[in-house]
Design an enzyme around this catalytic site. Sequence first.
Site, short mmCIF file in Angstrom:
data_model
loop_
_atom_site.label_atom_id
_atom_site.label_comp_id
_atom_site.label_asym_id
_atom_site.label_seq_id
_atom_site.Cartn_x
_atom_site.Cartn_y
_atom_site.Cartn_z
N MET A 14 0.87 -1.11 -0.01
CA MET A 14 -0.02 -0.04 -0.04
C MET A 14 0.85 1.31 0.13
O MET A 14 0.75 2.16 -0.81
CB MET A 14 -0.94 -0.13 1.14
N ASP A 33 10.64 3.35 5.62
CA ASP A 33 10.56 2.42 6.42
C ASP A 33 11.77 2.08 7.22
O ASP A 33 12.56 2.61 7.05
CB ASP A 33 10.07 1.08 5.62
N VAL A 98 1.42 2.67 8.06
CA VAL A 98 2.25 1.45 8.88
C VAL A 98 0.69 0.48 9.29
O VAL A 98 -0.29 0.91 9.06
CB VAL A 98 2.98 2.18 9.85
N GLU A 100 -2.03 -1.63 11.00
CA GLU A 100 -3.13 -1.13 11.66
C GLU A 100 -3.43 -1.09 13.31
O GLU A 100 -4.38 -1.95 13.67
CB GLU A 100 -4.68 -1.63 11.15
N LYS A 105 0.89 3.53 15.34
CA LYS A 105 0.56 4.69 14.62
C LYS A 105 0.87 5.83 15.61
O LYS A 105 1.47 7.03 15.11
CB LYS A 105 -0.88 4.67 14.32
N SER A 127 -8.14 2.74 8.36
CA SER A 127 -9.43 2.47 7.62
C SER A 127 -10.35 2.35 8.86
O SER A 127 -11.37 2.49 8.43
CB SER A 127 -9.25 1.07 7.16
N HIS A 148 -7.38 8.10 3.88
CA HIS A 148 -7.78 6.76 3.62
C HIS A 148 -7.86 6.33 2.11
O HIS A 148 -8.95 6.50 1.64
CB HIS A 148 -9.05 6.10 4.52
N GLU A 160 -10.77 8.54 1.29
CA GLU A 160 -11.65 9.20 2.48
C GLU A 160 -10.93 10.17 3.46
O GLU A 160 -9.90 9.72 3.92
CB GLU A 160 -12.20 8.04 3.55
N ASN A 198 -15.93 1.47 5.20
CA ASN A 198 -15.91 0.12 5.99
C ASN A 198 -17.29 0.19 6.83
O ASN A 198 -17.63 -0.98 7.19
CB ASN A 198 -14.92 0.34 6.85
#
Length: 258
Positions: A14, A33, A98, A100, A105, A127, A148, A160, A198
């Site tokens: 992603m 990363d 990163v 979920e 986060k 999400s 998102h 989103e 979602n």
Amino acid sequence: MFVFKAAVVGAGTMGGQIAQTIAAAGIPVVLKDIDEKLVQAGLDEARNVTKGQLDKLVQREKLTAQLAEAQLEEVLARIEGTVSYEGFGDVDFVVEAVPEKIEIKQDVFAQLDAATPGHAILASNTSSLPISEIADATLRPDRVIGFHYFYPASLMPLIEIVEGEDTSAETTTTAVTFAQAIRKQPITCGEVPGFVVNRILNSGTSEVWREQERRGLSIAAIDEGMGAAGVIPVGPYRLIDLLGLDTVLHVAEHLQSS
């Protein structure tokens, strides 16, 4: 505020695709990363996506092979891979991608708060997690927002944009303008469980899961049937495979407890 330079934290599939969407729109982007191998995997993903897009244009005779190769290198040249925050001193917009988990986060956002200029907007690709809780790890909650993407980020047009409790109107406006600049379709929403997509998707998919289990239906047949009917772009079980069972479980648990 105009975004002259962006950054993406998290170079998974992603993250690599998010960086590609930004670079393809002509905006320089830093892709970070914690490991060189992960960074390289993200860069490879960006290359593969860009090459695939350009190859289609060549096949349709919209572009020559020579021009496609030149454009490929131009896009990739705008992506800088790194394992440090050294290149974040002049970024205007950061997308975090990163795992979920709120703890991860918040840790990343605390680091971003220290590494980026005060005007920079810090956006999360979450999400489902609360933007306000992520923003609590920073000294600029007014400049924290949800951004998102949907998988695959290189193809899906929707983004989103999720406002936290303290997100400023200026931050929202900048996020919407940035989404449009990278050729995406933004929708804005408040900080409600599951946001927009979602909230709907999990409810509908749960019905499919229950019916499959109750009647012992073929998973492959469900995916094929829903795909052929054009109900959704990707069958529900194929989508779970793409997103990862751990991510889907975490989102479902969060929605249930909300």
